[in-house]
Design a protein around this motif. Structure first.
Motif, PDB file in Angstrom:
ATOM      1  N   ALA A 103       0.840  -1.191   0.000  1.00 17.57           N
ATOM      2  CA  ALA A 103       0.000   0.000   0.000  1.00 17.57           C
ATOM      3  C   ALA A 103       0.879   1.246   0.000  1.00 17.57           C
ATOM      4  O   ALA A 103       2.038   1.211   0.410  1.00 17.57           O
ATOM      5  CB  ALA A 103      -0.924   0.010   1.216  1.00 17.57           C
ATOM      6  N   VAL A 104       0.286   2.354  -0.476  1.00 16.04           N
ATOM      7  CA  VAL A 104       0.925   3.669  -0.424  1.00 16.04           C
ATOM      8  C   VAL A 104      -0.035   4.608   0.298  1.00 16.04           C
ATOM      9  O   VAL A 104      -1.226   4.641   0.008  1.00 16.04           O
ATOM     10  CB  VAL A 104       1.239   4.211  -1.831  1.00 16.04           C
ATOM     11  N   GLY A 136       5.748  15.194 -11.692  1.00 17.89           N
ATOM     12  CA  GLY A 136       5.273  14.281 -12.719  1.00 17.89           C
ATOM     13  C   GLY A 136       5.800  12.870 -12.568  1.00 17.89           C
ATOM     14  O   GLY A 136       5.062  11.891 -12.781  1.00 17.89           O
ATOM     15  N   GLU A 137       7.067  12.727 -12.195  1.00 17.37           N
ATOM     16  CA  GLU A 137       7.659  11.397 -12.047  1.00 17.37           C
ATOM     17  C   GLU A 137       7.030  10.650 -10.865  1.00 17.37           C
ATOM     18  O   GLU A 137       6.787   9.444 -10.939  1.00 17.37           O
ATOM     19  CB  GLU A 137       9.169  11.515 -11.854  1.00 17.37           C
ATOM     20  N   GLU A 138       6.771  11.367  -9.776  1.00 12.07           N
ATOM     21  CA  GLU A 138       6.114  10.739  -8.624  1.00 12.07           C
ATOM     22  C   GLU A 138       4.694  10.324  -8.976  1.00 12.07           C
ATOM     23  O   GLU A 138       4.218   9.248  -8.565  1.00 12.07           O
ATOM     24  CB  GLU A 138       6.116  11.704  -7.438  1.00 12.07           C
ATOM     25  N   MET A 139       4.020  11.162  -9.771  1.00 10.83           N
ATOM     26  CA  MET A 139       2.663  10.820 -10.196  1.00 10.83           C
ATOM     27  C   MET A 139       2.671   9.584 -11.091  1.00 10.83           C
ATOM     28  O   MET A 139       1.808   8.710 -10.988  1.00 10.83           O
ATOM     29  CB  MET A 139       2.059  12.017 -10.946  1.00 10.83           C
ATOM     30  N   TRP A 143       0.689   5.965 -10.508  1.00 11.22           N
ATOM     31  CA  TRP A 143      -0.142   5.294 -11.523  1.00 11.22           C
ATOM     32  C   TRP A 143       0.354   3.859 -11.757  1.00 11.22           C
ATOM     33  O   TRP A 143      -0.449   2.919 -11.836  1.00 11.22           O
ATOM     34  CB  TRP A 143      -0.087   6.080 -12.832  1.00 11.22           C
ATOM     35  N   GLN A 144       1.657   3.691 -11.886  1.00  6.52           N
ATOM     36  CA  GLN A 144       2.202   2.349 -12.114  1.00  6.52           C
ATOM     37  C   GLN A 144       1.897   1.432 -10.935  1.00  6.52           C
ATOM     38  O   GLN A 144       1.576   0.258 -11.121  1.00  6.52           O
ATOM     39  CB  GLN A 144       3.709   2.439 -12.358  1.00  6.52           C
ATOM     40  N   PHE A 145       1.980   1.965  -9.730  1.00  4.37           N
ATOM     41  CA  PHE A 145       1.657   1.181  -8.540  1.00  4.37           C
ATOM     42  C   PHE A 145       0.197   0.756  -8.564  1.00  4.37           C
ATOM     43  O   PHE A 145      -0.127  -0.421  -8.313  1.00  4.37           O
ATOM     44  CB  PHE A 145       1.950   2.009  -7.291  1.00  4.37           C
ATOM     45  N   LEU A 153      -4.152   2.284  -2.323  1.00  4.61           N
ATOM     46  CA  LEU A 153      -3.613   3.634  -2.419  1.00  4.61           C
ATOM     47  C   LEU A 153      -4.521   4.569  -1.623  1.00  4.61           C
ATOM     48  O   LEU A 153      -5.722   4.656  -1.893  1.00  4.61           O
ATOM     49  CB  LEU A 153      -3.545   4.080  -3.881  1.00  4.61           C
ATOM     50  N   ILE A 154      -3.948   5.244  -0.622  1.00  5.75           N
ATOM     51  CA  ILE A 154      -4.703   6.123   0.273  1.00  5.75           C
ATOM     52  C   ILE A 154      -4.095   7.518   0.223  1.00  5.75           C
ATOM     53  O   ILE A 154      -2.871   7.659   0.181  1.00  5.75           O
ATOM     54  CB  ILE A 154      -4.679   5.599   1.724  1.00  5.75           C
TER      55      ILE A 154
END
Length: 591
Positions: A103-104, A136-139, A143-145, A153-154
């Motif tokens: 989870a994130v 953008g890279e973190e976003m 998405w990949q996660f 994802l929370i």
């Protein structure tokens, strides 16, 4: 007897200790649960780790541990801003591989600012950003996660607001299946307390031109441009802001929950209402409701040719506008205005100056097949209707033509990726602009269809065919194929034919109305009668309109001849303006 009494006292003491210590030894007996959780916190201004410390406490109390058995630590188990003992800082990046996480949890992305980090001020004064926001890279990593499946994802409030860039915010909202309204809010038990940030008070004084002097309970609402609405004790009810489960949430968790909430919250709109498990409800007085309505307006795209009931319902067909004329558009505006208790903005209106048409209006305000002069006159009349029906205003669509646009009755006949590179006069959506884009490197290089020869001569265009005073000139650009035909004399009785061969191994061998003239490969025939009448016809075998709606969809009478090449029949160029709607009386459904 004394020994027996002493024994019972001892038993009572043991039982009391056991009861009092039960939470500890029951927790000690509770099995550990392995969970790999990635915590994201960009708002760590000091080593209290306050934005994710509560989460760490919850993980430890519920005995969640890493797969290696280690307990969660606030200082170690997160990515984001990392303050150091010497007053400097680092940034712990997202891991390159997210596969190992179950989870994130996005705890906070607001960031760290100079007033907090450097000057140690905690009153909420605005200052320059040190670090903050998602990039953008973190976003992309989130998405990949999420796409891996079986992951959780929370995100807490303020995860899609300032200072995250707008494009990243939009992507974040899409990932969570919602739309952010741009507003956040918070309930304060006392608006006069130091809990209210300095920036709220400063913004209020700037916006309203008076001192922030509120006292008692209230709600602060602020949008992404820092616009403020303050709801004071006269505007709110006794409950303040209430957190409660929806029906779906009660079904999911098996209980009803209704609890007061007194911290910041986002105001969002879900894409799918059925996925909402809980909501925040603002307890408002009638005065408070009216104050919010005063700060809101409804926004609609309202065009004169659609929906179809504008051409069907008697009350709209017979509605008399401000000038005493029947006007279905004004009638619809009148009803829209009456249906709202707030201002109504017509966020889009207008008609296009295209050759192609997509919808017809009973009063001639059509979606296409209009000249630029007709477009301008209709746009003016539409705006007059907006003014006289007392709407909040109108935004004309659009400032300039848009070559990349598509429309429903032509989009299946072109290549989507190539649309921006050529002008399609049949696609009305490309021609709403007050300004048009004409192809050509300069105004002098443009060919104008005005009957004059100067532009052809200036651009050095030579005849493709000539015979004395008769000649044929041809040129083209990204918008049009230009054909100029010179003749000795043109009268109302003169008929000229121009044949076009655009595709090999098919086409008609005769021109329409001239059976004695034989040729080959005619895909299009332009028939010009006199000075005022012309019609472009298409080989029936090559007619995409008939092939689509007659051969494929069977929505028009069959024409067996159209299946044969060189069948001698031409069709006019046609576009669909509507499709028949019926009702199955057995099922009650639309056909």
């Amino acid at each position: 007897m004394e020994k027996r009494a002493f024994g019972w006292i001892y038993v009572y003491i043991v039982l009391a200790v056991a009861v009092l210590s039960a939470p500890y030894w029951l927790w000690w007996l509770k099995p550990k649960t392995q969970l790999e959780l990635l915590i994201v916190d960009e708002t760590v201004s000091d080593q209290s780790y306050r934005e994710h410390q509560g989460l760490i406490w919850l993980l430890r109390s519920q005995k969640y541990v890493h797969r290696n058995g280690e307990r969660y630590e606030a200082a170690r188990d997160y990515v984001g801003f990392v303050p150091k003992d010497d007053g400097t800082y680092g940034v712990r990046p997202f891991p390159k591989a997210m596969d190992r996480y179950d989870a994130v949890y996005v705890a906070d992305t607001y960031g760290v600012y100079e007033e907090e980090f450097v000057r140690k001020r905690t009153d909420g004064a605005r200052s320059a950003k040190v670090h903050g926001g998602l990039d953008g890279e973190e976003m992309k990593a989130l998405w990949q996660f999420a796409r891996q499946g079986g992951k959780t994802l929370i995100a807490e409030f303020n995860s899609m607001a300032h200072p995250t860039e707008k494009a990243v915010r939009t992507s974040f909202a899409q990932l969570f299946g919602l739309q952010w309204t741009g507003w956040i809010g918070r309930y304060f038990p006392d608006l006069g307390s130091r809990e209210v940030p300095v920036w709220v008070k400063e913004n209020y004084e700037t916006q309203y031109g008076k001192r922030f002097a509120f006292r008692g309970p209230g709600i602060v609402l602020v949008d992404e441009t820092d616009r403020l609405i303050i709801l004071d004790r006269r505007d709110i009810g006794a409950d303040g802001v209430v957190f409660s489960y929806t029906k779906a949430g009660e079904k999911r968790w098996g209980e009803k929950v209704r609890a007061p909430y007194s911290y910041w919250f986002d105001i969002v709109e879900p894409i799918d209402e059925r996925e909402v498990l809980a909501t925040y409800t603002l307890s408002l007085s009638e005065r408070g409701k009216e104050k919010l309505r005063a700060g809101l307006f409804a926004s609609y795209h309202i065009y004169p040719y659609y929906p179809d009931f504008l051409n069907k319902e008697e009350k709209y067909l017979n509605y008399m506008d401000w000038s005493g004329e029947p006007n279905s558009y004004a009638g619809y505006l009148h009803d829209m205005k009456a249906a709202h208790r707030m201002p109504v903005l017509v966020a889009e209106f207008g008609v296009p100056s295209s050759r192609g048409m997509a919808h017809r209006n009973v009063h001639g305000k059509n979606q296409g097949f209009l000249s630029e002069q007709e477009q301008g006159e209709i746009d003016r009349k539409l705006f007059e209707d907006i003014v006289h029906e007392r709407m909040a205003g109108g935004l004309l669509f659009s400032w300039q033509d848009e070559w990349f646009k598509r429309t429903w009755n032509t989009m299946e006949y072109d290549t989507p990726d190539r649309r921006p590179f050529w002008l399609n006069v049949q696609t009305n959506e490309q021609h709403f602009g007050l300004l048009r884009f004409d192809p050509g490197p300069s105004a002098a290089a443009m060919i104008k269809v005005d009957g004059r020869k100067d532009d052809w001569t200036f651009n050095g265009i030579k005849p493709a065919w000539a015979d004395g005073k008769r000649a044929l000139y041809v040129t083209s650009d990204e918008g049009y194929l230009y054909v100029r035909l010179d003749s000795r004399r043109i009268t109302d009785g003169t008929t000229a034919y121009i044949a076009f061969d655009t595709i090999p191994d098919q086409g008609q061998s005769r021109l329409p109305g001239l059976p004695s003239v034989r040729t080959a490969g005619i895909d299009f025939a332009l028939v010009i009668h006199g000075k005022e009448s012309a019609r472009l016809l298409i080989d029936s075998y090559y007619d995409t309109f008939y092939y689509h709606y007659g051969h494929q969809l069977h929505m028009m009478p069959a024409a067996p001849y159209a299946n044969r090449k060189d069948n001698g029949v031409y069709h006019p160029i046609r576009l669909t303006l509507n499709k028949k709607i019926g009702r199955d009386s057995r099922q009650g459904g639309a056909l």
